[in-house]
Design an enzyme around this catalytic site. Structure first.
Site, PDB file in Angstrom:
ATOM      1  N   ASN A   7      -9.998  26.999  20.768  1.00 34.34           N
ATOM      2  CA  ASN A   7     -10.052  28.125  21.702  1.00 34.34           C
ATOM      3  C   ASN A   7      -9.531  29.359  20.971  1.00 34.34           C
ATOM      4  O   ASN A   7      -8.330  29.477  20.741  1.00 34.34           O
ATOM      5  CB  ASN A   7      -9.193  27.800  22.938  1.00 34.34           C
ATOM      6  CG  ASN A   7      -9.094  28.971  23.895  1.00 34.34           C
ATOM      7  OD1 ASN A   7      -9.796  29.971  23.747  1.00 34.34           O
ATOM      8  ND2 ASN A   7      -8.220  28.855  24.887  1.00 34.34           N
ATOM      9  N   TRP A   8     -10.451  30.228  20.614  1.00 33.63           N
ATOM     10  CA  TRP A   8     -10.055  31.407  19.831  1.00 33.63           C
ATOM     11  C   TRP A   8      -9.368  32.472  20.690  1.00 33.63           C
ATOM     12  O   TRP A   8      -8.864  33.461  20.173  1.00 33.63           O
ATOM     13  CB  TRP A   8     -11.280  32.016  19.126  1.00 33.63           C
ATOM     14  CG  TRP A   8     -11.907  31.119  18.095  1.00 33.63           C
ATOM     15  CD1 TRP A   8     -11.500  29.854  17.740  1.00 33.63           C
ATOM     16  CD2 TRP A   8     -13.052  31.404  17.281  1.00 33.63           C
ATOM     17  NE1 TRP A   8     -12.321  29.349  16.765  1.00 33.63           N
ATOM     18  CE2 TRP A   8     -13.295  30.280  16.456  1.00 33.63           C
ATOM     19  CE3 TRP A   8     -13.914  32.503  17.158  1.00 33.63           C
ATOM     20  CZ2 TRP A   8     -14.346  30.217  15.533  1.00 33.63           C
ATOM     21  CZ3 TRP A   8     -14.976  32.453  16.252  1.00 33.63           C
ATOM     22  CH2 TRP A   8     -15.164  31.322  15.451  1.00 33.63           C
ATOM     23  N   LYS A   9      -9.418  32.311  21.998  1.00 34.92           N
ATOM     24  CA  LYS A   9      -8.837  33.286  22.942  1.00 34.92           C
ATOM     25  C   LYS A   9      -9.356  34.693  22.623  1.00 34.92           C
ATOM     26  O   LYS A   9     -10.500  34.824  22.186  1.00 34.92           O
ATOM     27  CB  LYS A   9      -7.306  33.195  22.928  1.00 34.92           C
ATOM     28  CG  LYS A   9      -6.831  31.756  23.159  1.00 34.92           C
ATOM     29  CD  LYS A   9      -5.355  31.621  23.426  1.00 34.92           C
ATOM     30  CE  LYS A   9      -5.003  30.152  23.612  1.00 34.92           C
ATOM     31  NZ  LYS A   9      -3.603  29.933  23.963  1.00 34.92           N
ATOM     32  N   HIS A  89      -8.079  27.885  32.453  1.00 40.15           N
ATOM     33  CA  HIS A  89      -7.019  27.974  31.436  1.00 40.15           C
ATOM     34  C   HIS A  89      -5.777  28.635  32.060  1.00 40.15           C
ATOM     35  O   HIS A  89      -5.902  29.542  32.885  1.00 40.15           O
ATOM     36  CB  HIS A  89      -7.511  28.766  30.227  1.00 40.15           C
ATOM     37  CG  HIS A  89      -6.592  28.627  29.047  1.00 40.15           C
ATOM     38  ND1 HIS A  89      -5.412  29.328  28.955  1.00 40.15           N
ATOM     39  CD2 HIS A  89      -6.659  27.845  27.953  1.00 40.15           C
ATOM     40  CE1 HIS A  89      -4.802  28.982  27.825  1.00 40.15           C
ATOM     41  NE2 HIS A  89      -5.535  28.079  27.202  1.00 40.15           N
ATOM     42  N   GLU A  91      -3.851  30.795  30.995  1.00 43.79           N
ATOM     43  CA  GLU A  91      -3.801  32.252  30.822  1.00 43.79           C
ATOM     44  C   GLU A  91      -4.680  32.949  31.866  1.00 43.79           C
ATOM     45  O   GLU A  91      -4.370  34.056  32.306  1.00 43.79           O
ATOM     46  CB  GLU A  91      -4.206  32.616  29.386  1.00 43.79           C
ATOM     47  CG  GLU A  91      -3.104  32.218  28.405  1.00 43.79           C
ATOM     48  CD  GLU A  91      -3.576  31.794  27.028  1.00 43.79           C
ATOM     49  OE1 GLU A  91      -4.738  32.052  26.672  1.00 43.79           O
ATOM     50  OE2 GLU A  91      -2.761  31.177  26.305  1.00 43.79           O
ATOM     51  N   GLU A 159      -2.722  20.978  29.244  1.00 46.65           N
ATOM     52  CA  GLU A 159      -2.040  21.983  28.427  1.00 46.65           C
ATOM     53  C   GLU A 159      -0.776  22.434  29.157  1.00 46.65           C
ATOM     54  O   GLU A 159      -0.838  23.362  29.980  1.00 46.65           O
ATOM     55  CB  GLU A 159      -2.953  23.181  28.198  1.00 46.65           C
ATOM     56  CG  GLU A 159      -4.254  22.843  27.491  1.00 46.65           C
ATOM     57  CD  GLU A 159      -4.840  24.062  26.791  1.00 46.65           C
ATOM     58  OE1 GLU A 159      -5.007  24.000  25.572  1.00 46.65           O
ATOM     59  OE2 GLU A 159      -5.093  25.078  27.451  1.00 46.65           O
ATOM     60  N   GLY A 165       1.374  28.134  22.596  1.00 46.27           N
ATOM     61  CA  GLY A 165       1.778  29.251  21.760  1.00 46.27           C
ATOM     62  C   GLY A 165       3.270  29.333  21.492  1.00 46.27           C
ATOM     63  O   GLY A 165       3.763  30.358  21.035  1.00 46.27           O
ATOM     64  N   SER A 195       0.384  24.041  21.146  1.00 48.58           N
ATOM     65  CA  SER A 195       1.048  23.998  19.834  1.00 48.58           C
ATOM     66  C   SER A 195       0.603  22.825  18.962  1.00 48.58           C
ATOM     67  O   SER A 195       1.406  22.232  18.243  1.00 48.58           O
ATOM     68  CB  SER A 195       2.573  24.002  20.002  1.00 48.58           C
ATOM     69  OG  SER A 195       2.991  25.232  20.569  1.00 48.58           O
ATOM     70  N   GLY A 216      -5.365  26.278  20.046  1.00 46.06           N
ATOM     71  CA  GLY A 216      -5.382  27.734  20.085  1.00 46.06           C
ATOM     72  C   GLY A 216      -5.126  28.310  18.704  1.00 46.06           C
ATOM     73  O   GLY A 216      -6.021  28.358  17.853  1.00 46.06           O
ATOM     74  N   GLY A 217      -3.883  28.709  18.464  1.00 46.12           N
ATOM     75  CA  GLY A 217      -3.515  29.392  17.215  1.00 46.12           C
ATOM     76  C   GLY A 217      -4.029  28.724  15.952  1.00 46.12           C
ATOM     77  O   GLY A 217      -4.566  29.398  15.055  1.00 46.12           O
TER      78      GLY A 217
HETATM   79  P1  13P Z   1      -1.871  27.029  21.076  1.00 48.88           P
HETATM   80  O1  13P Z   1      -2.519  25.924  20.280  1.00 48.88           O
HETATM   81  O2  13P Z   1      -1.869  28.343  20.377  1.00 48.88           O
HETATM   82  O3  13P Z   1      -0.529  26.605  21.591  1.00 48.88           O
HETATM   83  O4  13P Z   1      -2.795  27.260  22.373  1.00 48.88           O
HETATM   84  C1  13P Z   1      -3.219  26.175  23.101  1.00 48.88           C
HETATM   85  C2  13P Z   1      -4.249  26.621  24.070  1.00 48.88           C
HETATM   86  O5  13P Z   1      -3.948  27.352  25.008  1.00 48.88           O
HETATM   87  C3  13P Z   1      -5.627  26.172  23.869  1.00 48.88           C
HETATM   88  O6  13P Z   1      -6.427  26.459  24.965  1.00 48.88           O
END
Ligand code: 13P
Length: 235
Positions: A7-9, A89, A91, A159, A165, A195, A216-217
Site C-alpha cells: 500500500n503506497w498510500k 483502511h 487512515e 492492521e 507506521g 510495521s 506500507g512504508g
Molecule cells: P506500515 O507498514 O507503514 O506500518 O503501514 C501499514 C499499512 O497501513 C498498510 O496498509
C-alpha cells in the site's frame, strides 16, 4: 499461497512510482498486489503487464457516477481493468470519517462489480489496552459484511492502528491469535499489516493463520519489498 501487498498510500511522484513499479519482482507461487495512488494506477498496471502482479486502488466511493467531486467508483476501477480495491483502511476511517456503514456500502459496490477487495480492520491502542481489541475487530468485520453472502472476492487485512507506521508490529502470536479469531467469524484469507519489514516478515508469514502481508512504508523501497517477496517464496 501467500499474498504480499504493498500500500503506497499518498506517496511518491509519478517518476518515483514508475521506477518503483519497474523494480518489483513477481512470483509464480504467491500473489503480489500493488496499491499505488489511484492517479498512477493505470500506468503501474501497464508497467507490470505480463509479470503476474496485480494492481488496485486504495479507496472507492459507493455510487457509480454523479456529482461527487474528487471521488472514483468501483465501475470506473473495473472499466480500467484494475484488479483490487482496499476498503476501510484505518487512515480512511480516521481522516475521512468512514463509518462501518459507509464501509459496508463500499464493499457492496466493489462486490457488485466483481472487484477483489482487501477489507481493513484493526483496533486502536486504547482499545487493546482496555481489552476491547477482539470485540472491536468483530464488530468491524460483522458491520462491514452485513447483508452480503458472497464473500469469495474478499480478503481481510488485520492492521492494528497502533502498529501502523510506528515501527511496533504486533507480535506474530498477537497477530495469529486475532487472525484465528477473524477466521472463526468468517473463513476467508486474512493478511497482517502494521510495521512489516524484511526482518519480521518471515516469522509473521510462518504463523498458521497469517495468509499474507499488507505493507506500507516498506513497500516504498524496491529492495525491501522485493526481499519480502523473496522471503514469502521460502514458505
Ligand atoms: P506500515 O507498514 O507503514 O506500518 O503501514 C501499514 C499499512 O497501513 C498498510 O496498509
Amino acid at each position: 499461497m501467500k499474498i504480499i501487498a504493498g500500500n503506497w498510500k499518498m506517496n511518491l511522484t509519478f517518476d518515483q512510482a514508475n521506477t518503483l513499479a519497474n523494480s518489483i519482482k513477481s512470483s509464480n507461487k504467491n500473489e503480489i498486489i500493488l496499491f499505488p495512488p489511484s492517479i498512477y494506477a493505470l500506468k503501474v498496471k501497464e508497467i507490470v503487464k505480463g509479470k503476474n502482479i496485480k494492481v488496485g486502488v486504495q479507496n472507492i466511493f459507493y455510487e457509480d457516477f454523479g456529482a461527487y467531486t474528487g471521488e472514483i467508483s468501483a465501475i470506473m476501477v473495473k472499466s480500467m481493468d484494475l484488479d483490487y480495491v482496499l476498503i476501510g483502511h484505518s487512515e480512511r476511517r480516521k481522516y475521512f470519517f468512514e463509518s462501518d456503514e459507509i464501509i459496508n456500502k463500499k464493499l457492496k459496490k466493489a462486490i457488485e462489480y466483481n472487484l477483489d477487495v482487501i477489507l481493513c480492520v484493526g483496533e486502536t491502542l486504547e482499545e487493546r489496552e482496555n481489552n476491547k481489541a477482539f470485540e472491536v475487530v468483530k464488530n468491524q468485520v460483522l458491520r462491514a459484511i452485513e447483508g452480503l453472502n458472497n464473500l469469495n472476492n474478499v480478503k481481510i487485512a488485520y492492521e492494528p492502528v497502533w502498529a501502523i507506521g510506528t515501527g511496533i508490529n504486533a507480535t506474530p502470536e498477537q497477530a495469529n491469535e486475532m487472525h484465528q479469531f477473524i477466521k472463526e467469524i468468517i473463513n476467508i484469507p486474512v493478511l497482517y499489516g502494521g510495521s512489516v519489514n524484511e526482518k519480521n516478515a518471515y516469522e509473521l508469514l510462518s504463523q498458521e493463520f497469517i495468509d499474507g502481508l499488507l505493507i506500507g512504508g516498506a513497500s516504498l523501497k524496491a529492495e525491501i519489498f522485493n526481499k519480502i517477496i523473496e522471503i514469502a517464496e521460502l514458505l
